[in-house]
Design an enzyme around this catalytic site. Structure first.
Site, PDB file in Angstrom:
ATOM      1  CE  LYS A   4     -67.704 -11.803  35.294  1.00  0.00           C
ATOM      2  NZ  LYS A   4     -66.511 -11.135  35.869  1.00  0.00           N
ATOM      3  CG  ASN A   5     -67.892  -7.780  34.682  1.00  0.00           C
ATOM      4  OD1 ASN A   5     -67.703  -8.635  35.557  1.00  0.00           O
ATOM      5  ND2 ASN A   5     -67.175  -7.725  33.569  1.00  0.00           N
ATOM      6  NE  ARG A  35     -57.487  -6.642  39.920  1.00  0.00           N
ATOM      7  CZ  ARG A  35     -58.168  -5.539  39.948  1.00  0.00           C
ATOM      8  NH1 ARG A  35     -59.464  -5.541  39.707  1.00  0.00           N
ATOM      9  NH2 ARG A  35     -57.568  -4.400  40.212  1.00  0.00           N
ATOM     10  CB  CYS A  64     -55.859 -12.496  37.707  1.00  0.00           C
ATOM     11  SG  CYS A  64     -56.554 -11.515  36.408  1.00  0.00           S
ATOM     12  NE  ARG A  95     -57.671  -7.169  36.395  1.00  0.00           N
ATOM     13  CZ  ARG A  95     -58.764  -7.933  36.345  1.00  0.00           C
ATOM     14  NH1 ARG A  95     -58.648  -9.221  36.179  1.00  0.00           N
ATOM     15  NH2 ARG A  95     -59.963  -7.405  36.454  1.00  0.00           N
ATOM     16  N   PRO A  96     -53.266  -3.470  38.678  1.00  0.00           N
ATOM     17  CG  PRO A  96     -52.350  -1.652  37.529  1.00  0.00           C
ATOM     18  CD  PRO A  96     -52.802  -3.074  37.341  1.00  0.00           C
ATOM     19  CG  ASP A 123     -52.111   2.835  39.456  1.00  0.00           C
ATOM     20  OD1 ASP A 123     -52.739   1.813  39.104  1.00  0.00           O
ATOM     21  OD2 ASP A 123     -51.673   3.659  38.642  1.00  0.00           O
ATOM     22  CG  ASP A 175     -64.580  -8.437  29.775  1.00  0.00           C
ATOM     23  OD1 ASP A 175     -63.373  -8.635  29.961  1.00  0.00           O
ATOM     24  OD2 ASP A 175     -65.306  -7.840  30.590  1.00  0.00           O
TER      25      ASP A 175
HETATM   26  N1  EPU Z   1     -55.609  -0.106  35.579  1.00  0.00           N
HETATM   27  C1  EPU Z   1     -54.546   0.615  36.089  1.00  0.00           C
HETATM   28  N2  EPU Z   1     -54.665   1.108  37.353  1.00  0.00           N
HETATM   29  C2  EPU Z   1     -55.780   0.941  38.110  1.00  0.00           C
HETATM   30  C3  EPU Z   1     -56.860   0.208  37.573  1.00  0.00           C
HETATM   31  C4  EPU Z   1     -56.752  -0.297  36.291  1.00  0.00           C
HETATM   32  O1  EPU Z   1     -53.538   0.800  35.425  1.00  0.00           O
HETATM   33  O2  EPU Z   1     -55.805   1.435  39.254  1.00  0.00           O
HETATM   34  C5  EPU Z   1     -55.514  -0.672  34.220  1.00  0.00           C
HETATM   35  C6  EPU Z   1     -55.665  -2.196  34.209  1.00  0.00           C
HETATM   36  O3  EPU Z   1     -54.448  -2.844  34.500  1.00  0.00           O
HETATM   37  C7  EPU Z   1     -56.169  -2.426  32.805  1.00  0.00           C
HETATM   38  C8  EPU Z   1     -57.034  -1.210  32.523  1.00  0.00           C
HETATM   39  O4  EPU Z   1     -56.609  -0.211  33.449  1.00  0.00           O
HETATM   40  O5  EPU Z   1     -55.081  -2.465  31.914  1.00  0.00           O
HETATM   41  C9  EPU Z   1     -58.524  -1.411  32.662  1.00  0.00           C
HETATM   42  O6  EPU Z   1     -58.823  -2.029  33.892  1.00  0.00           O
HETATM   43  P1  EPU Z   1     -60.174  -1.775  34.687  1.00  0.00           P
HETATM   44  O7  EPU Z   1     -59.845  -1.169  35.992  1.00  0.00           O
HETATM   45  O8  EPU Z   1     -61.160  -1.047  33.825  1.00  0.00           O
HETATM   46  O9  EPU Z   1     -60.673  -3.272  34.939  1.00  0.00           O
HETATM   47  P2  EPU Z   1     -61.518  -3.766  36.173  1.00  0.00           P
HETATM   48  O10 EPU Z   1     -62.446  -2.686  36.559  1.00  0.00           O
HETATM   49  O11 EPU Z   1     -60.641  -4.332  37.203  1.00  0.00           O
HETATM   50  C10 EPU Z   1     -63.541  -4.720  34.825  1.00  0.00           C
HETATM   51  C11 EPU Z   1     -64.182  -6.059  34.596  1.00  0.00           C
HETATM   52  C12 EPU Z   1     -63.287  -6.928  33.730  1.00  0.00           C
HETATM   53  C13 EPU Z   1     -63.035  -6.196  32.419  1.00  0.00           C
HETATM   54  C14 EPU Z   1     -62.441  -4.794  32.685  1.00  0.00           C
HETATM   55  C15 EPU Z   1     -62.251  -3.972  31.446  1.00  0.00           C
HETATM   56  C16 EPU Z   1     -65.523  -6.368  36.571  1.00  0.00           C
HETATM   57  C17 EPU Z   1     -65.804  -7.158  37.783  1.00  0.00           C
HETATM   58  N3  EPU Z   1     -64.445  -6.709  35.860  1.00  0.00           N
HETATM   59  O12 EPU Z   1     -62.325  -4.968  35.535  1.00  0.00           O
HETATM   60  O13 EPU Z   1     -64.012  -8.121  33.478  1.00  0.00           O
HETATM   61  O14 EPU Z   1     -62.174  -6.935  31.598  1.00  0.00           O
HETATM   62  O15 EPU Z   1     -63.312  -4.075  33.580  1.00  0.00           O
HETATM   63  O16 EPU Z   1     -63.450  -3.776  30.791  1.00  0.00           O
HETATM   64  O17 EPU Z   1     -66.279  -5.488  36.230  1.00  0.00           O
HETATM   65  C18 EPU Z   1     -64.343 -10.364  32.856  1.00  0.00           C
HETATM   66  O18 EPU Z   1     -65.549 -10.207  33.070  1.00  0.00           O
HETATM   67  O19 EPU Z   1     -63.881 -11.372  32.264  1.00  0.00           O
HETATM   68  C19 EPU Z   1     -63.398  -9.331  33.283  1.00  0.00           C
HETATM   69  C20 EPU Z   1     -62.099  -9.549  33.434  1.00  0.00           C
END
Ligand code: EPU
Length: 430
Positions: free
Chosen positions: A23-24, A93, A117, A122-123, A125, A307
């Site tokens: 999925k991801n 998201r 969520c 889920r910032p 920045d 995950d």
């Molecule tokens: N974060 C920041 N600033 C940002 C972006 C992220 O502080 O601008 C923080 C987040 O708050 C978090 C950490 O960095 O604490 C990691 O977040 P990341 O950006 O890596 O997460 P994501 O890319 O939004 C993807 C997966 C998630 C998975 C995370 C971590 C997808 C569609 N989603 O999210 O998948 O948990 O990476 O590996 O790829 C799931 O499949 O259940 C799921 C939530």
């Protein structure tokens, strides 16, 4: 119609299940199809509500999207628009990964910011910092981020935040940089296999990318990208979930098509817990019950994946001893703990650490899924608990697991999907 899962625990799961596409990986790959006006064909795409929803957003952007046979999606984004409204973004998201594709292709984007969520804030920045480093003008007003990349010429950026690297932030920046003139250097880039898979598609489309899979990714902008045909990598999180299903029931489960190299930290913990693990080209097998309580800390790849935290926590409930499970990616991602307590689990929270005292008897109960991985963890615990468990809000599960209950049943589980109205009186949601 609201649906629930009814599970009767106590059966050892045995057999082989075929891994689905990730999925991801699939979601950013679908977004990347907007980077070209030519046809992009994606294969091995899992049949999930999140994927169908992403297809809907691509259509909104103006792409023609077809699903000619199961697992295959064909996208042609001849002419697309740069605005994505809140109505679409708030439902998923992960739709934030469209931002990089729109910036790359159109050199401008206007996207509503998705918001948090249940697993925590889920910032974005870091996504915005990356785009600014590229030379984009970025502004946020009224919950909408506007990006103007017409003067962007590439640049260098450190993409680490308080939790380390960002998966979709890295994906966004790579996508934007592929069609931005000049060179972009991303430090502290996410190394997740899903980011590597995205880069593999972009390379097929004619992008100039080096260093993917390492902490430093370098992208040189090209004038345009072409169509491509690409198969999505197997889902490591889904594979890990089935392996826990085998171990938690003291069974023997093989995931065919799984990539053991993507599951290093997880398989290491399974072995440490005393579960038998065998790997080979295109398969991973887990057999026997866990015998030792183990501690773990979630981290960005190649660390233990957040995950799979909820599923591994469920496994620890069935091992004598105490384990400490610490979240370093989403410190508040423990919604499953309270529901597991309803089944008799002994879990105490200490900040971002769950202290699990395993080996206590668990009995089935009506429980509520709060997010995708939490719902999987509740079902896993139910497979090994005594009696009958009802898991409500199954739509969370359907976002990320294809035909989960059907495939668990094929491994010997007693699980069925029913309308919520079939629940015992007094427990069904309105
Ligand atoms: N974060 C920041 N600033 C940002 C972006 C992220 O502080 O601008 C923080 C987040 O708050 C978090 C950490 O960095 O604490 C990691 O977040 P990341 O950006 O890596 O997460 P994501 O890319 O939004 C993807 C997966 C998630 C998975 C995370 C971590 C997808 C569609 N989603 O999210 O998948 O948990 O990476 O590996 O790829 C799931 O499949 O259940 C799921 C939530």
């Amino acid at each position: 119609m609201l649906e629930v899962a009814r599970i009767v625990g106590g059966r050892a799961l045995r057999g082989t299940v075929q891994a689905a596409g990730a999925k991801n990986a699939a979601l950013p790959l679908l977004a990347a199809s907007l980077l070209t006006s030519e046809e992009v064909t994606l294969r091995n795409v899992p049949d999930l509500s999140d994927v169908r929803f992403m297809a809907e957003i691509l259509r909104h952007q103006g792409a023609s999207v077809a699903n000619p046979k199961p697992g295959t999606w064909v996208i042609r984004a001849e002419s697309i628009v740069h605005r994505t409204p809140y109505d679409l973004v708030r439902k998923m998201r992960a739709s934030v990964c469209l931002l990089g594709a729109l910036v790359g292709r159109l050199h401008q984007a206007e996207m509503a910011i998705p918001g948090g969520c249940v697993i925590g804030p889920r910032p974005i920045d870091l996504h915005l910092k990356g785009l600014e480093a590229l030379g984009c003008a970025v502004s946020v007003e009224g919950g909408v981020v506007s990006v103007d990349a017409r003067r962007a010429r590439g640049g260098s950026v450190f993409m680490g935040g308080p939790m380390g690297s960002t998966v979709l932030g890295t994906a966004n920046l790579v996508m934007a940089a592929t069609l931005t003139p000049g060179e972009t250097r991303i430090e502290c880039a996410a190394r997740e296999p899903e980011v590597v898979d995205l880069c593999a598609l972009l390379l097929r489309m004619g992008a100039d990318i080096r260093g993917h899979g390492t902490e430093t990714i370098t992208v040189r902008g090209v004038a345009s990208l072409r169509g491509a045909d690409h198969a999505v990598i197997p889902d490591r999180i889904e594979a890990g979930t089935y392996l826990v299903a085998g171990a938690i029931t003291g069974g023997d489960v093989t995931v065919a098509g799984a990539e053991a190299d993507h599951l290093g930290a997880f398989l290491d913990k399974l072995r440490e817990a005393g579960v038998g693990v065998e790997t080979g080209p295109g398969f991973v097998r887990a057999y026997g019950r866990p015998s030792r309580a183990v501690d773990l800390v979630t981290e960005p790849y190649p660390g233990f994946p957040t995950d799979l935290q909820a599923q591994f926590l469920a496994l620890q409930l069935f091992v004598d001893g105490k384990s400490h499970i610490t979240e370093k990616v989403y410190p508040a991602r423990f919604m499953h703990a309270a529901e597991l307590q309803r089944m008799g689990a002994d879990i105490a929270m200490d900040g971002a650490t769950a202290v699990v005292v395993g080996g206590k008897p668990l009995s089935g109960a009506p429980v509520m899924a709060s997010d995708l991985r939490a719902s999987a963890a509740l079902i896993l615990a139910a497979l090994a608990a005594k009696g009958e468990t009802w898991v409500q809000r199954l739509y969370h599960l359907d976002r990320g697991y294809e035909r989960f209950e059907e495939r668990l049943r094929a491994l010997g589980a007693e699980i069925e999907r029913l309308p919520a109205s079939a629940m015992p009186k007094g427990f069904a949601e309105d």
